[in-house]
Write a protein that holds these residues in place. Structure first.
Motif, mmCIF file in Angstrom:
data_model
loop_
_atom_site.group_PDB
_atom_site.id
_atom_site.type_symbol
_atom_site.label_atom_id
_atom_site.label_comp_id
_atom_site.label_asym_id
_atom_site.label_seq_id
_atom_site.Cartn_x
_atom_site.Cartn_y
_atom_site.Cartn_z
ATOM 1 N N GLU A 1 -8.324 -1.372 13.806
ATOM 2 C CA GLU A 1 -7.232 -0.070 13.768
ATOM 3 C C GLU A 1 -6.539 -0.270 15.269
ATOM 4 N N MET A 2 -7.364 -0.442 16.125
ATOM 5 C CA MET A 2 -6.794 -0.413 17.535
ATOM 6 C C MET A 2 -5.743 -1.499 17.801
ATOM 7 N N ILE A 3 -6.176 -2.564 17.286
ATOM 8 C CA ILE A 3 -5.226 -3.863 17.415
ATOM 9 C C ILE A 3 -4.072 -3.645 16.381
ATOM 10 N N ASN A 4 -4.108 -3.125 15.531
ATOM 11 C CA ASN A 4 -3.189 -2.804 14.216
ATOM 12 C C ASN A 4 -1.964 -1.827 14.865
ATOM 13 N N ASP B 1 16.612 -0.356 6.422
ATOM 14 C CA ASP B 1 18.133 -0.323 6.766
ATOM 15 C C ASP B 1 18.726 -1.877 6.417
ATOM 16 N N GLY B 2 18.083 -2.290 5.180
ATOM 17 C CA GLY B 2 18.505 -3.665 4.926
ATOM 18 C C GLY B 2 17.838 -4.866 5.506
ATOM 19 N N ASP B 3 17.221 -4.594 6.751
ATOM 20 C CA ASP B 3 16.647 -5.872 7.225
ATOM 21 C C ASP B 3 15.308 -5.855 6.777
ATOM 22 N N ARG B 4 14.930 -7.288 6.399
ATOM 23 C CA ARG B 4 13.661 -7.609 5.693
ATOM 24 C C ARG B 4 12.498 -7.250 6.868
ATOM 25 N N VAL B 5 11.301 -6.599 6.318
ATOM 26 C CA VAL B 5 10.251 -6.581 7.206
ATOM 27 C C VAL B 5 9.547 -7.905 7.236
ATOM 28 N N VAL B 6 9.297 -8.638 8.388
ATOM 29 C CA VAL B 6 8.347 -9.853 8.299
ATOM 30 C C VAL B 6 7.092 -9.785 9.106
ATOM 31 N N GLY B 7 7.126 -8.509 10.004
ATOM 32 C CA GLY B 7 5.920 -8.354 10.695
ATOM 33 C C GLY B 7 5.980 -7.001 11.241
ATOM 34 N N PRO B 8 4.641 -6.650 12.109
ATOM 35 C CA PRO B 8 4.787 -5.214 12.733
ATOM 36 C C PRO B 8 5.906 -5.259 13.936
ATOM 37 N N GLY B 9 6.429 -3.819 14.079
ATOM 38 C CA GLY B 9 7.219 -3.484 15.051
ATOM 39 C C GLY B 9 7.240 -1.998 15.390
ATOM 40 N N ALA B 10 7.755 -1.983 16.591
ATOM 41 C CA ALA B 10 7.691 -0.420 17.129
ATOM 42 C C ALA B 10 8.625 0.553 16.230
ATOM 43 N N ASP B 11 9.669 -0.196 15.523
ATOM 44 C CA ASP B 11 10.508 0.674 14.853
ATOM 45 C C ASP B 11 9.986 1.519 13.642
ATOM 46 N N ARG B 12 8.682 0.911 13.232
ATOM 47 C CA ARG B 12 8.066 1.665 12.179
ATOM 48 C C ARG B 12 6.605 2.104 12.820
ATOM 49 N N GLY B 13 6.571 3.189 13.576
ATOM 50 C CA GLY B 13 5.345 3.666 14.075
ATOM 51 C C GLY B 13 4.354 4.067 13.113
ATOM 52 N N MET B 14 3.235 3.872 13.423
ATOM 53 C CA MET B 14 2.021 4.104 12.278
ATOM 54 C C MET B 14 0.872 4.819 13.074
ATOM 55 N N VAL B 15 0.310 5.652 12.347
ATOM 56 C CA VAL B 15 -0.975 6.591 12.848
ATOM 57 C C VAL B 15 -1.800 6.299 11.791
ATOM 58 N N TYR C 1 -9.959 6.173 15.284
ATOM 59 C CA TYR C 1 -10.414 5.073 16.051
ATOM 60 C C TYR C 1 -9.353 4.334 16.612
ATOM 61 N N SER C 2 -8.099 4.514 16.798
ATOM 62 C CA SER C 2 -6.865 3.611 17.037
ATOM 63 C C SER C 2 -6.610 3.916 18.607
ATOM 64 N N LEU C 3 -6.907 5.197 19.287
ATOM 65 C CA LEU C 3 -6.413 5.456 20.557
ATOM 66 C C LEU C 3 -7.243 4.600 21.561
ATOM 67 N N PHE C 4 -6.583 4.345 22.363
ATOM 68 C CA PHE C 4 -7.267 3.599 23.668
ATOM 69 C C PHE C 4 -8.152 4.353 24.418
ATOM 70 N N PRO C 5 -9.561 4.095 24.285
ATOM 71 C CA PRO C 5 -10.521 5.002 24.930
ATOM 72 C C PRO C 5 -10.559 4.812 26.521
ATOM 73 N N ARG D 1 -6.645 14.460 19.271
ATOM 74 C CA ARG D 1 -6.671 13.006 19.080
ATOM 75 C C ARG D 1 -5.625 12.476 18.106
ATOM 76 N N GLN D 2 -5.229 13.126 16.812
ATOM 77 C CA GLN D 2 -4.523 12.782 15.976
ATOM 78 C C GLN D 2 -3.255 13.160 16.575
ATOM 79 N N ARG D 3 -2.955 14.277 17.244
ATOM 80 C CA ARG D 3 -1.679 14.614 17.799
ATOM 81 C C ARG D 3 -1.184 13.557 18.887
ATOM 82 N N VAL D 4 -2.296 13.001 19.655
ATOM 83 C CA VAL D 4 -1.865 12.057 20.486
ATOM 84 C C VAL D 4 -1.465 10.625 19.860
ATOM 85 N N ALA D 5 -2.314 10.501 18.791
ATOM 86 C CA ALA D 5 -1.709 9.220 17.884
ATOM 87 C C ALA D 5 -0.266 9.456 17.376
#
Lengths: 308, 273
Positions: free
Chosen positions: A206-209, B90-104, B108-112, B163-167
């Motif tokens: 999840e950290m990498i994702n 917005d009409g653009d095809r998604v081919v990979g991850p990007g910062a335009d779609r922020g995810m929570v 375990y996803s915060l950098f400790p 932590r989830q608010r930080v995420a």
């Protein structure tokens, strides 16, 4: 709660004795129903196993006990040594003989010279080994293709006992410093690679994702996420495999060296200087212990976030 | 291939929500199928899933475990690829991850090793924001999240809700087009979860961000969403699309509203089948 089922399964006498308890038992907890059991009358019993204070499974003991046990352990081994060195046995030096041999070696400077010769080989050889371990380990733990490339190779190579390479190294590299250094490299690098790979694999998916969804590319994730996350683990790997580096060093020095603690050990054997041999053996233990403590300190200093 | 989606949306059968709240489809999931090919058997995790999220909408994907809702969110994020079909933003095809779609993520996803502020700044550094603007944005988000006094704290020093608010702040920092939430409150206790739901609603009102959220919690889905897609399992597919009639106003009384209770029963029945 005492249910009809349970009451029905009681022996006849118990059922009769429980008769008057049943009326108020509905508002009571189970434990209170215990006096209703025939025989002892109103003394409440105990339930469950009492946990062991001394040998509870994965339970902490008081800090004073910890220290106490440690001291007892050290004293025990010292006592064993002292006891076995008594009598006419000339093969086991007494602690005091070993100590005076040690002070004498320090006094004439041979100990420092040999320690530095050995430490230099370990620092260079193990340094090379750690660089190999970090680079290949992180790559192996991160990229499946690299893992596939190295896995069978290392699986094969690491089963060749490193000391078996000494004759070959002596032929190829001569008898100066390089065969000793490369023995340390060969004897520890595979373990450093494999264990560092596990450290890199421990970075949560999840950290990498999350990093990807924050716009990071692979190189950035490698440098800014996988590497920093692996730092404390890498220091632990270095700490654990350092013992193997010293082992390889001593093997090399016993066979072909003109300096170093291992060389001094074999020389003492030739001159039957048992006290000096014991002094050197204990010095190895102390060096290991000190470097262990030092690396733990470094780990806690560099990566305070990973401290439990 | 499907022709690009026009700005106004050309769905031949407008849904209830389209009629109630005509908007621009920000996100379109178009006939997405996901098949996991294992050694012994192949599993169809998602089958012909069609859905959309309008600009500024808050939509929940509701389903029991194993219905493929998280897989669907990962496909929208670009972390997984669809076997068939496609996702457009917005009409653009998604081919990979990007910062335009922020995810929570759930946990375990915060950098400790990074402080709260540095965690929030990660996406801004990646995007190459200059330092002064970065600092400004981090301070702004710390304020919104009520985390200003914890700027220098490490994640392990924070409670689960913080932590989830930080995420969430970290995902919002690079000003994404939309926010994808994968059971973000699933690991929190009931009380904290309620607080975080209200927090998310106020954040949504304040920022107007488009939000797509995955949950298995029926009441959470009704309380937060404007629309709910109910996913059925094996294979994962859209079983129903439900518009929530409360508009933007939610509060303690929402959960006592008879319509809320009716919806809850209706969704429970849908999930049970």
């Amino acid at each position: 709660m005492t249910t009809v089922d349970q009451a029905g399964s009681w022996p006849a006498g118990a059922r009769a004795a429980a008769g008057d308890a049943v009326t108020d038992v509905a508002t009571d907890v189970v434990g209170d129903a215990a006096p209703a059991v025939p025989g002892e009358g109103a003394t409440p019993g105990t339930r469950g196993r009492r946990p062991s204070r001394l040998l509870g499974i994965r339970t902490e003991v008081p800090a004073s006990w910890r220290i106490g046990f440690g001291v007892i352990g050290v004293l025990a081994i010292l006592a064993l040594w002292f006891w076995s060195s008594q009598g006419d046995s000339a093969l086991i030096a007494t602690p005091s003989e070993s100590w005076s041999a040690f002070t004498q070696m320090v006094g004439d400077g041979t100990f420092q010279t040999d320690l530095w010769a050995s430490a230099q080989r370990v620092l260079i050889g193990y340094g090379i080994s750690m660089v190999i371990g970090i680079v290949l380990g992180i790559a192996t733990g991160t990229f499946a293709a690299v893992d596939a490339f190295f896995e069978p190779m290392i699986g094969f190579l690491r089963y060749i006992p490193a000391p078996a390479l000494i004759p070959l190294f002596l032929l190829l590299l001569g008898i100066d410093e390089s065969p000793k250094i490369w023995l340390i490299v060969v004897g520890t690098a595979f373990y450093n690679v494999l264990m560092t790979a596990d450290v890199a694999r421990a970075v949560p998916r999840e950290m990498i994702n999350a990093s990807y969804t924050l716009g990071a590319g692979r190189w950035r994730i490698l440098r800014r996420v996988i590497l920093p996350h692996s730092v404390p683990g890498i220091i632990d790997v270095a700490r654990i495999n350092l013992a193997a580096a010293w082992s390889m060093l001593v093997v090399a020095e016993l066979l072909a060296a003109q300096s170093g603690l291992g060389y001094q050990l074999i020389r003492s054997q030739r001159f039957r200087a048992i006290d000096a041999m014991f002094a050197i053996l204990i010095a190895f233990g102390v060096i290991g212990l000190l470097s262990d403590v030092l690396l733990r300190q470094v780990r806690n200093r560099v990566a305070p976030w990973s401290r439990p | 291939m499907v022709p690009p989606v026009s700005a106004t949306g050309t769905d031949p059968t407008p849904t209830l929500a389209d009629v109630l709240r005509p908007g621009t489809p920000k996100l379109v999931v178009d006939d997405v199928t996901k098949v996991f090919a294992g050694r012994k058997q192949t599993t169809t995790a998602l089958e012909h899933v069609d859905l959309h999220v309008d600009q500024g909408e808050l939509v929940c994907l509701l389903g029991a475990s194993g219905c493929g809702k998280s897989t669907l969110l990962s496909i929208v994020a670009g972390l997984e690829t669809a076997t068939e079909g496609m996702v457009t933003v917005d009409g653009d095809r998604v081919v990979g991850p990007g910062a335009d779609r922020g995810m929570v993520f759930q946990a375990y996803s915060l950098f400790p090793w990074k402080s709260v502020a540095r965690n929030i700044a990660f996406g801004l550094e990646t995007a190459g924001w200059p330092k002064a603007r970065r600092q400004e944005r981090v301070d702004e988000l710390l304020g919104i999240m009520g985390l200003t006094t914890f700027a220098d704290a490490l994640p392990k020093e924070l409670s689960g809700g913080m932590r989830q608010r930080v995420a969430i702040a970290r995902a919002l920092a690079p000003e994404p087009d939309m926010l994808l939430l994968d059971e973000p409150f699933g690991a929190l206790d009931a009380e904290t979860k309620r607080h975080m739901q209200d927090f998310l609603l106020s954040l949504w009102h304040r920022t107007g961000t488009t939000i797509l959220m995955v949950t298995h919690d029926i009441e959470e889905a009704i309380y937060l969403s404007q629309r709910i897609y109910v996913l059925a399992a094996r294979p994962g597919r859209v079983a129903a699309e439900i518009a929530i009639p409360f508009g933007g106003a939610r509060g303690p009384n929402t959960k006592r509203d008879p319509r809320f209770l009716d919806l809850r029963d209706e969704l429970a029945d849908l999930l049970a089948t």
